[in-house]
Structure formats: C-alpha cells, structure tokens
Design a protein around this motif. Structure first.
Motif, short mmCIF file in Angstrom:
data_model
loop_
_atom_site.label_atom_id
_atom_site.label_comp_id
_atom_site.label_asym_id
_atom_site.label_seq_id
_atom_site.Cartn_x
_atom_site.Cartn_y
_atom_site.Cartn_z
N GLY A 38 2.41 22.13 12.50
CA GLY A 38 3.70 22.63 12.02
C GLY A 38 4.64 21.48 11.74
N THR A 39 5.42 21.64 10.69
CA THR A 39 6.30 20.58 10.21
C THR A 39 7.27 20.10 11.28
N ASP A 40 8.04 21.02 11.87
CA ASP A 40 9.05 20.61 12.85
C ASP A 40 8.45 20.37 14.22
N ALA A 41 7.45 21.17 14.58
CA ALA A 41 6.87 21.10 15.92
C ALA A 41 6.07 19.82 16.15
N SER A 42 5.77 19.09 15.10
CA SER A 42 4.87 17.94 15.23
C SER A 42 5.57 16.60 15.24
N ASP A 111 4.53 28.93 9.78
CA ASP A 111 3.90 27.78 9.12
C ASP A 111 4.62 27.49 7.80
N THR A 112 5.04 26.25 7.65
CA THR A 112 5.75 25.85 6.43
C THR A 112 4.92 26.11 5.19
N ASN A 113 3.61 25.82 5.24
CA ASN A 113 2.76 26.05 4.08
C ASN A 113 2.78 27.51 3.66
N ALA A 114 2.76 28.43 4.63
CA ALA A 114 2.80 29.85 4.31
C ALA A 114 4.09 30.20 3.59
N GLN A 115 5.19 29.65 4.05
CA GLN A 115 6.49 29.93 3.44
C GLN A 115 6.57 29.38 2.03
#
Length: 203
Positions: A38-42, A111-115
C-alpha cells in the motif's frame, strides 16, 4: 551473481510487511525488491530499510516519498485503465445493442491501484450515455470472491451485457461464474495481461 535470495509474501498485509522488512534488516540484507502493501502504509517500512543501508526497489505500487527507494518501477494504472475501458466499450457496441448495462468488480478498496484503475475506467465509461453501471462490488483482487460476487450480480441483474474487472484474477472469477450460470454474450475484461487470462481469451 553470488546473492542468496529469500522470497516472502505479505499478502497485502501492512503489519506482516513491517515484520518481513524488519527481518530483512536483521538479516543484513543488501537489496530489497518490494511489491509493497500500500502506498501510504509502506513509507515507514521503506524508510527503515533505507536507513539500514538496504537498497530498496519498489515494483507495482508507488510510494509518495522521494529519495527512499533507489527506483520505483510501476505501471501507469490510469492509462491502462482507460485503454481497458475503451476496448470494453468498443466490444459492447460491436454486439449491436443500443443500450448496455454492465457491472464492475473492484480490487481491494484501500489499495491505491484499485482506486486509480476504477477512476480510469469511469473517465471513459461515464461519458458514454449508452452504458449504465448497474452493480459495483469489491472482490479484493480474488478469483474466489469475484466468482461469488458475480453470481450475486447475475441473480440481481440478469440483463447485464458486460463485466469490467480491476485485475485479471477477478475477470477469471467472473468468467467462471458466467459460464456456471449458462450465460453467453457477456463481455468480460480484466487488467494485467496475466498468462491465465491470456489462455482464457484464446480458448
């Protein structure tokens, strides 16, 4: 090249990813190739690895932090989604119906990709007055979930002409549900170009 390679899976769980990154640091890893959770979680996990002197290479999902990773190798999910949606609409129109109801299977909603992919789909599809979205369900990138969600969608909307999915795994689940229901002439599209999806298209 003389490296020993260890492969682990976090299953998109940021907590498990944190533990795996800490284990990599503790084992004095030199390089970390990470399809992150995940973008922010990582960001914090990548920061810890970089501070420990590990060269971090990110694939698939980009983080919004400069200078931590040596490289971020990601696909253009917006462009890809627009291409998928354009082909989806073209194929629906080729069937000759003046109006087409369709459903969407989304990836994990956090998930950013899903959005990004769903926004790309709708940037194209929402401009077409002959298309109507009648159902949208998250199947969490899962083939099994996509199968069950598609079954429910088909029961409620037997008239749908198409299903657009945020990845190939969910598209395969949708295709299996459509086949199980004995339905035909439903256009199903996915995203990624996975070998299983390509084989399904060819068959």
């Amino acid at each position: 090249l003389g490296y020993r390679v260890r492969v682990d899976a976090h299953d998109d769980d940021a907590y498990r990813q944190d533990n795996l990154v800490d284990a990599a640091i503790a084992s004095d890893a030199k390089i970390l190739i990470l399809d992150n959770a995940g973008t922010d979680a990582s960001i914090s996990a990548v920061r810890r690895a970089a501070r420990a002197g590990i060269a971090v290479f990110l694939i698939d999902r980009q983080i919004d932090a400069q200078g931590l990773a040596k490289a971020q190798i990601v696909s253009d999910n917006d462009q890809g989604a627009r291409l998928v949606a354009t082909e989806f609409a073209r194929t629906l129109h080729a069937n000759g119906a003046s109006h087409n109801d369709y459903a969407e299977l989304l990836g994990r909603e956090s998930d950013t990709n899903a959005q990004v992919r769903t926004k790309g789909f709708h940037a194209v599809l929402d401009k077409d007055p002959s298309l109507t979205l009648v159902a949208a369900q998250s199947a969490n990138w899962s083939q099994v979930e996509a199968f069950s969600k598609t079954e429910i969608i088909l029961q409620a909307h037997a008239e749908i002409r198409g299903i657009i999915a945020g990845n190939d795994t969910m598209a395969l689940g949708a295709a299996a549900a459509v086949k199980s229901a004995g339905l035909k002439n439903i256009v199903i599209v996915g995203f990624d170009g996975s070998p299983d999806a390509i084989a399904a298209i060819e068959s």
